[in-house]
Motif scaffolding. Structure first.
Motif, PDB file in Angstrom:
ATOM      1  N   ASN A 180     -35.018 -12.121 -79.868  1.00 25.15           N
ATOM      2  CA  ASN A 180     -34.040 -12.768 -78.981  1.00 25.15           C
ATOM      3  C   ASN A 180     -34.521 -12.906 -77.543  1.00 25.15           C
ATOM      4  N   GLY A 181     -35.830 -13.013 -77.340  1.00 25.39           N
ATOM      5  CA  GLY A 181     -36.338 -13.198 -75.982  1.00 25.39           C
ATOM      6  C   GLY A 181     -37.813 -12.875 -75.914  1.00 25.39           C
ATOM      7  N   ASP A 182     -38.402 -13.093 -74.742  1.00 23.47           N
ATOM      8  CA  ASP A 182     -39.805 -12.743 -74.545  1.00 23.47           C
ATOM      9  C   ASP A 182     -39.968 -11.228 -74.571  1.00 23.47           C
ATOM     10  N   ILE A 183     -41.187 -10.783 -74.809  1.00 25.88           N
ATOM     11  CA  ILE A 183     -41.423  -9.342 -74.843  1.00 25.88           C
ATOM     12  C   ILE A 183     -41.317  -8.767 -73.436  1.00 25.88           C
ATOM     13  N   HIS A 184     -40.925  -7.506 -73.347  1.00 26.10           N
ATOM     14  CA  HIS A 184     -40.860  -6.806 -72.067  1.00 26.10           C
ATOM     15  C   HIS A 184     -41.852  -5.645 -72.085  1.00 26.10           C
ATOM     16  N   ILE A 185     -41.883  -4.883 -71.001  1.00 30.15           N
ATOM     17  CA  ILE A 185     -42.897  -3.832 -70.882  1.00 30.15           C
ATOM     18  C   ILE A 185     -42.693  -2.742 -71.935  1.00 30.15           C
ATOM     19  N   GLY A 186     -41.444  -2.546 -72.373  1.00 26.47           N
ATOM     20  CA  GLY A 186     -41.206  -1.592 -73.458  1.00 26.47           C
ATOM     21  C   GLY A 186     -41.876  -2.024 -74.746  1.00 26.47           C
ATOM     22  N   HIS A 187     -41.852  -3.336 -75.022  1.00 24.96           N
ATOM     23  CA  HIS A 187     -42.562  -3.867 -76.188  1.00 24.96           C
ATOM     24  C   HIS A 187     -44.067  -3.622 -76.060  1.00 24.96           C
ATOM     25  N   VAL A 188     -44.580  -3.833 -74.841  1.00 24.07           N
ATOM     26  CA  VAL A 188     -46.013  -3.631 -74.606  1.00 24.07           C
ATOM     27  C   VAL A 188     -46.406  -2.199 -74.969  1.00 24.07           C
ATOM     28  N   ILE A 189     -45.637  -1.243 -74.479  1.00 29.74           N
ATOM     29  CA  ILE A 189     -45.932   0.161 -74.750  1.00 29.74           C
ATOM     30  C   ILE A 189     -45.853   0.440 -76.246  1.00 29.74           C
ATOM     31  N   ASN A 190     -44.785  -0.022 -76.880  1.00 30.67           N
ATOM     32  CA  ASN A 190     -44.575   0.260 -78.299  1.00 30.67           C
ATOM     33  C   ASN A 190     -45.678  -0.319 -79.173  1.00 30.67           C
ATOM     34  N   LYS A 191     -45.942  -1.603 -79.002  1.00 32.05           N
ATOM     35  CA  LYS A 191     -46.929  -2.257 -79.867  1.00 32.05           C
ATOM     36  C   LYS A 191     -48.343  -1.785 -79.549  1.00 32.05           C
ATOM     37  N   THR A 192     -48.618  -1.480 -78.279  1.00 30.00           N
ATOM     38  CA  THR A 192     -49.952  -1.000 -77.924  1.00 30.00           C
ATOM     39  C   THR A 192     -50.214   0.371 -78.523  1.00 30.00           C
ATOM     40  N   LEU A 193     -49.242   1.263 -78.448  1.00 33.99           N
ATOM     41  CA  LEU A 193     -49.403   2.583 -79.069  1.00 33.99           C
ATOM     42  C   LEU A 193     -49.689   2.436 -80.558  1.00 33.99           C
ATOM     43  N   LYS A 194     -48.961   1.562 -81.212  1.00 31.56           N
ATOM     44  CA  LYS A 194     -49.176   1.341 -82.644  1.00 31.56           C
ATOM     45  C   LYS A 194     -50.597   0.836 -82.908  1.00 31.56           C
ATOM     46  N   ASP A 195     -51.013  -0.141 -82.113  1.00 31.08           N
ATOM     47  CA  ASP A 195     -52.327  -0.747 -82.337  1.00 31.08           C
ATOM     48  C   ASP A 195     -53.453   0.240 -82.071  1.00 31.08           C
ATOM     49  N   ILE A 196     -53.313   1.054 -81.021  1.00 30.78           N
ATOM     50  CA  ILE A 196     -54.341   2.062 -80.722  1.00 30.78           C
ATOM     51  C   ILE A 196     -54.486   3.021 -81.889  1.00 30.78           C
ATOM     52  N   ILE A 197     -53.367   3.482 -82.405  1.00 31.83           N
ATOM     53  CA  ILE A 197     -53.401   4.452 -83.506  1.00 31.83           C
ATOM     54  C   ILE A 197     -53.979   3.825 -84.755  1.00 31.83           C
ATOM     55  N   LEU A 198     -53.591   2.599 -85.062  1.00 39.03           N
ATOM     56  CA  LEU A 198     -54.110   1.931 -86.253  1.00 39.03           C
ATOM     57  C   LEU A 198     -55.617   1.699 -86.150  1.00 39.03           C
ATOM     58  N   ARG A 199     -56.072   1.274 -84.981  1.00 39.75           N
ATOM     59  CA  ARG A 199     -57.511   1.031 -84.821  1.00 39.75           C
ATOM     60  C   ARG A 199     -58.300   2.339 -84.925  1.00 39.75           C
ATOM     61  N   PHE A 200     -57.727   3.418 -84.398  1.00 36.16           N
ATOM     62  CA  PHE A 200     -58.376   4.724 -84.544  1.00 36.16           C
ATOM     63  C   PHE A 200     -58.466   5.105 -86.019  1.00 36.16           C
ATOM     64  N   ARG A 201     -57.371   4.960 -86.758  1.00 34.77           N
ATOM     65  CA  ARG A 201     -57.379   5.312 -88.179  1.00 34.77           C
ATOM     66  C   ARG A 201     -58.373   4.437 -88.951  1.00 34.77           C
ATOM     67  N   THR A 202     -58.485   3.170 -88.556  1.00 29.13           N
ATOM     68  CA  THR A 202     -59.471   2.296 -89.199  1.00 29.13           C
ATOM     69  C   THR A 202     -60.881   2.823 -88.969  1.00 29.13           C
ATOM     70  N   MET A 203     -61.181   3.196 -87.726  1.00 27.68           N
ATOM     71  CA  MET A 203     -62.511   3.709 -87.417  1.00 27.68           C
ATOM     72  C   MET A 203     -62.744   5.073 -88.045  1.00 27.68           C
ATOM     73  N   GLN A 204     -61.660   5.768 -88.416  1.00 27.67           N
ATOM     74  CA  GLN A 204     -61.783   7.026 -89.162  1.00 27.67           C
ATOM     75  C   GLN A 204     -62.200   6.784 -90.599  1.00 27.67           C
ATOM     76  N   GLY A 205     -62.010   5.554 -91.063  1.00 28.40           N
ATOM     77  CA  GLY A 205     -62.408   5.229 -92.425  1.00 28.40           C
ATOM     78  C   GLY A 205     -61.270   4.800 -93.320  1.00 28.40           C
ATOM     79  N   TYR A 206     -60.042   4.761 -92.798  1.00 28.35           N
ATOM     80  CA  TYR A 206     -58.907   4.338 -93.617  1.00 28.35           C
ATOM     81  C   TYR A 206     -58.792   2.822 -93.640  1.00 28.35           C
ATOM     82  N   GLN A 207     -58.165   2.323 -94.692  1.00 31.16           N
ATOM     83  CA  GLN A 207     -57.723   0.935 -94.686  1.00 31.16           C
ATOM     84  C   GLN A 207     -56.308   0.920 -94.110  1.00 31.16           C
ATOM     85  N   THR A 208     -56.077   0.087 -93.104  1.00 28.67           N
ATOM     86  CA  THR A 208     -54.816   0.161 -92.360  1.00 28.67           C
ATOM     87  C   THR A 208     -54.108  -1.190 -92.303  1.00 28.67           C
ATOM     88  N   PRO A 209     -53.574  -1.651 -93.420  1.00 27.86           N
ATOM     89  CA  PRO A 209     -52.807  -2.902 -93.351  1.00 27.86           C
ATOM     90  C   PRO A 209     -51.584  -2.728 -92.457  1.00 27.86           C
TER      91      PRO A 209
END
Length: 998
Positions: free
Chosen positions: A70-99
């Motif tokens: 219902n609108g453009d993303i705000h800074i809270g979205h940035v924090i939320n999605k960035t935290l998710k992406d950082i963790i997923l990329r770390f798990r990928t580099m750990q050797g997991y498949q992370t769909p």
């Protein structure tokens, strides 16, 4: 040009000056979109999945909680999605498949409210519009903003299946949600009842707890005398010989609910006083809690001669009757355990149509659930004429004035209290009894023999609390003594079964069904689960998933698992608009409901589902429905408000349908606030607009900032803070550039390997520091301590590389001949650090690390095959941790460095020493056995021109300008300058380097 100047120019040309194609200026705003396009064209996300498809570690699933479309993303979205992406990329580099499948919450009040405002601006009557027309506008709006937010999230560098997200308004998702509802129906947990629920007057719908916001407001509270119905009998019962009006004194902060009063509640074990006082020249006797007499009546305007005639327990007045002050109605005093003596009078005005506790009391006592307030917040025709058609807010002063007129108003006080507001319209809500659909949380069901609340508490890592709650009144043993066995303890059947269930879904000494980051999230969630009432799942709006219930002509509801699944099948084909366009017969398809419910004479339910039921069913509609995902998820990650929302309302459906929590771990982050800690609003100059900041600084800067904050609490943010944070990004980037700029002429096959560098060297020290960095950063990533990851990486760039090793190596890198063993060892070390830093930074600085990877020379055979750093594995330590003896040796070296640098700084101030190369450092002769292996490191450690051992007590730094000549190439003052007759102005090392180039 003089020969002297010509010579200097030629010397400069013999230096190994830094060279790299990795630019100093990042130009993130310009370059990031180009790199993103490159990833999209190369289908990097698909490459990641394919790269890890056969990984022995298997899959690791972070399930995305859907934001509202219902609108453009705000800074809270940035924090939320960035935290998710950082963790997923770390798990990928750990050797997991992370769909990772992103999603959007597309139904509900936020979107419908937005459309309602737009329609109103266009001069149309929203409530006069056809349901299908409203839904069409809502669908288009949600689709538009889901598309826009998808672009904005991708610009942040978030990798995921953006081509196939989940949207709660899509037919396949809606059908899966109904499948979950069918499981609830099968379990016997769904019912419809007249019951008070939070009600938005502005939006004319029931609300969930998660849709309420609390604001401090000023309201008028009243103390009212409810006359005893039979004063003579009352006086006789309590032996009162007094000519006075007799009443029960109640207190309420919502005078408008008094027309709906049906009872007065007291606590049976509380001591109540019969208090005599004079008011308006008349004597009164009122009943109120003995503990509150002084607070209520002392120094009260218009009240005098207060005295307690006698005290009685609450149970002695239970059953007595009173007359409603302005409605022809008689009520009675009833008991209630929730009555306290904290505020008020200890006698609780009870209106079963306007409160949860009141409702429960009314049901127990067989009292009518009377609610004279309509959906629009106005009184109906059952109230006195002077209130009919008035809003509840208009009713407050009218009721107060009527109480004054009748002479029953003891006092009016203005109080400040926390009052629930509709989260969307920001207007006050009320509790209003309406016919609503509920999911029972306190009813045992299925083979579990437990209630949903009990299962949820056990699954939320709260076994201790639940076990004590179930057992402590029965004198059972301490729960810890029972862990691992219950066979030798005689427990009631239900407790035994519950304990075994909880143990089965637990892990570790704390009895946890799920891990919580931070740990207090467990207690927060459990506290909310423990206190929550049955779940009201119905809403009175247009934009949502219809509740698939039919009614026959007798008003009886058709609701079976089979009927729900039949509608689900239709929704899967046509979407939920079919509820408004198709007949009951078409919706039910081949399902035969029997003679009691003829298809051609059925009418459809008008209510829709609470959107939390929809988003809370995503574990089934997404995790179980998509073969590349898995259930339960390894992690749910959202803001801390989702303990009341998505976390809780995903847990309950999953437990009701499967008996298993939908998550193995839960991580919560705080909210963005202004630098002074106060809540941010869009009108504040400190308000951070996400897309503006991305377009100003680049996504990597926002990602780095996100990683730097301690997300466990509220997160201070402002445009100024982000601007200032740019220096930290530049420090990291320039460190990478410095490392790579010295690798251009590195010999093939040179990268550092285990045991290839002597421990007693600065190279050995910094490689050990690099190994420590790998261990500590990996551990911090694994614990989701991202602010620690940031600090470790930033400090490593600032201290170990820039302040210590980089400064020490510059002379060696620039002035040694290209193939000298010392320089090559340093290059190998720097290459190792560049690779490690690039990989460890990759989950955070996704664009910068990927750019650095492309410019990084001499990658290993395996790394060279990878088109992106995001396909790489995490770095692993070269060597085992250093021995304690070696750590002490390095500490001694660094202590000597600190002492020497302090003296060097003093020389610069006292005698005007310009360069460290103009000094010599003298080490104590007694330390020669420990230090001599370091060789030239002992000079380079402080940048001195020369080092030697001598009979000194402590390390000494001396001015060498009068003692040694300066080398015309390195500018170091050394005793060996002029030792080569062909180069009388060079040191021996520099003369050799120049010769090697001729």
């Amino acid at each position: 040009m003089s020969s002297e100047n010509a010579e200097k120019v030629s010397y400069k040309q013999t230096l190994n000056l830094p060279q790299t194609s990795f630019a100093m200026e990042a130009k993130l705003v310009t370059n990031e979109p180009l790199r993103l396009k490159k990833w999209q064209d190369a289908k990097l996300y698909d490459q990641l999945l394919a790269h890890r498809a056969s990984s022995p570690k298997g899959k690791w699933i972070l399930h995305d909680g859907p934001p509202f479309a219902n609108g453009d993303i705000h800074i809270g979205h940035v924090i939320n999605k960035t935290l998710k992406d950082i963790i997923l990329r770390f798990r990928t580099m750990q050797g997991y498949q992370t769909p990772y499948v992103p999603g959007w919450d597309c139904h509900g009040l936020p979107i419908e409210h937005k459309i309602q405002q737009e329609v109103k601006k266009a001069g149309k009557d929203f409530r006069a519009m056809e349901m299908v027309e409203v839904r069409k506008l809502c669908y288009a709006s949600a689709e538009h903003f889901a598309t826009e937010q998808s672009k904005q999230f991708q610009r942040l560098g978030i990798l995921g299946d953006w081509a196939n997200p989940y949207l709660t308004m899509k037919p396949e998702y809606e059908a899966k949600t109904l499948e979950v509802f069918a499981d609830f129906v099968k379990a016997g947990l769904v019912y419809k009842q007249l019951k008070p629920v939070p009600w938005s007057i502005t939006n004319q719908t029931a609300l969930a707890d998660a849709e309420l916001e609390y604001q401090d407001v000023d309201d008028q509270s009243v103390y009212v005398e409810f006359a005893v119905a039979n004063p003579g009998a009352f006086k006789a019962q309590f032996e009162l010989k007094i000519n006075a009006k007799v009443a029960f004194l109640i207190w309420t902060t919502t005078p408008w609910t008094l027309p709906a009063n049906m009872a007065i509640a007291v606590h049976p074990e509380v001591e109540y006083a019969l208090v005599k006082y004079r008011r308006n020249e008349d004597w009164h006797v009122s009943v109120l809690a003995a503990a509150l007499v002084e607070k209520v009546l002392s120094k009260r305007d218009g009240v005098s001669d207060v005295s307690v005639l006698k005290t009685v327990l609450g149970k002695e007045i239970i059953g007595l009757e009173y007359r409603h002050p302005f409605v022809e109605r008689t009520g009675k005093v009833v008991h209630a355990e929730y009555v306290t003596t904290t505020d008020g009078t200890g006698l609780v005005h009870t209106a079963p149509g306007h409160g949860e506790d009141d409702y429960a009391t009314g049901i127990r006592e067989g009292i009518e659930v009377y609610c004279p307030v309509l959906a629009n917040g106005r009184f109906d025709a059952t109230v006195p004429d002077y209130l009919v058609g008035k809003t509840v807010w208009e009713g407050n002063p009218i009721v107060i004035e009527k109480l004054k007129e009748l002479g029953v108003l003891l006092a009016v006080e203005t109080i400040r209290h926390s009052y629930p507001h509709d989260w969307r319209s920001k207007t006050p809500t009320i509790f209003r009894a309406t016919e609503q659909w509920f999911v029972a949380l306190k009813k045992p069901f299925a083979e579990h023999k437990f209630t949903l609340s009990e299962l949820a508490l056990a699954s939320a890592d709260y076994l201790l609390h639940v076990y004590k709650q179930v057992t402590e009144r029965r004198g059972l043993p301490d729960w810890k003594a029972l862990r691992g066995t219950t066979g030798n303890v005689e427990l009631p059947d239900k407790v035994q079964d519950f304990f075994e269930y909880a143990m089965k879904h637990s892990a570790g000494d704390s009895g946890c069904g799920a891990k919580f980051y931070p740990a207090w999230g467990r207690h927060r969630l459990a506290g909310m689960l423990e206190s929550r009432p049955d779940w009201c799942i119905s809403r009175q709006r247009a934009w949502g998933l219809p509740i698939p219930v039919f009614y026959n002509e007798a008003g009886e509801a058709l609701l079976t698992p089979e009927s729900v699944k039949a509608v689900a099948k239709r929704f899967a084909e046509k979407g939920s608009d079919a509820w408004f366009t198709d007949s009951p017969a078409e919706l039910l398809g081949d399902y035969d409901p029997g003679a009691k419910f003829p298809k051609d004479k059925l009418r459809k339910e008008k209510d829709i589902f609470d959107v939390w039921f929809e988003s809370g069913s995503s574990w089934h509609a997404v995790l179980q429905a998509r073969p590349n995902l898995a259930f339960p998820a390894d992690l749910y990650l959202e803001g801390s408000d989702q303990h009341r929302g998505w976390f809780q309302l995903s847990l309950l459906p999953a437990l009701g349908a499967t008996g298993v929590p939908p998550f193995k771990s839960v991580l919560t982050h705080g909210f963005v606030v202004k630098p002074d800690g106060k809540k941010v609003s869009k009108s504040d100059k400190e308000y951070v607009t996400a897309t503006t900041e991305i377009n100003k600084h680049g996504a990597d800067l926002l990602r780095l900032w996100t990683s730097s904050v301690d997300y466990q609490g509220d997160i201070p943010a402002s445009p100024k803070a982000l601007q200032e944070f740019a220096d930290k990004y530049r420090k990291i980037r320039n460190t990478l550039r410095f490392l790579m700029s010295n690798l251009y002429n590195m010999a093939p096959g040179l990268p550092a390997s285990a045991g290839s560098v002597p421990e007693n060297s600065l190279d050995g020290w910094v490689l050990a520091e690099t190994d420590t960095l790998i261990r500590e950063v990996t551990e911090a990533y694994d614990r989701y301590e991202l602010h620690r990851v940031f600090r470790l990486l930033h400090d490593f760039c600032t201290v170990q590389i820039s302040a210590v090793y980089g400064n020490a190596m510059k002379d060696r890198l620039y002035c040694e001949k290209p193939d000298s063993p010392l320089r090559q060892r340093s290059q190998a070390t720097m290459h190792r650090m560049a690779v490690v830093l690039t990989k460890l930074l990759a989950p955070i600085l996704v664009y910068t690390a990927d750019e650095a990877w492309e410019h990084l020379p001499h990658k290993s055979v395996d790394d060279a095959k990878l088109s992106s750093v995001h396909l790489a594995d995490l770095p692993t330590p070269l060597n085992p941790p250093a021995s304690e003896e070696q750590k002490l040796a390095w500490k001694q070296l660094m202590d000597l460095r600190d002492a020497a640098l302090l003296q060097l700084d003093g020389l610069k101030k006292s005698v005007g020493l310009n360069k460290a190369g103009e000094a010599e450092v003298v080490y104590p002769e007694k330390l020669k056995p420990q230090l001599q292996a370091y060789g030239e490191d002992l000079a380079d450690l402080v940048g001195a021109g020369f080092y030697r051992f001598d009979d000194v007590a402590e390390v000494r730094v001396l001015d060498a300008r009068e003692k040694y000549p300066a080398c015309a190439r390195s500018w170091k003052r050394r005793p060996d300058v002029g030792s080569d007759a062909n180069y009388p102005d060079l040191s021996a090392r520099d003369a050799l380097a120049v010769k090697s180039r001729s």
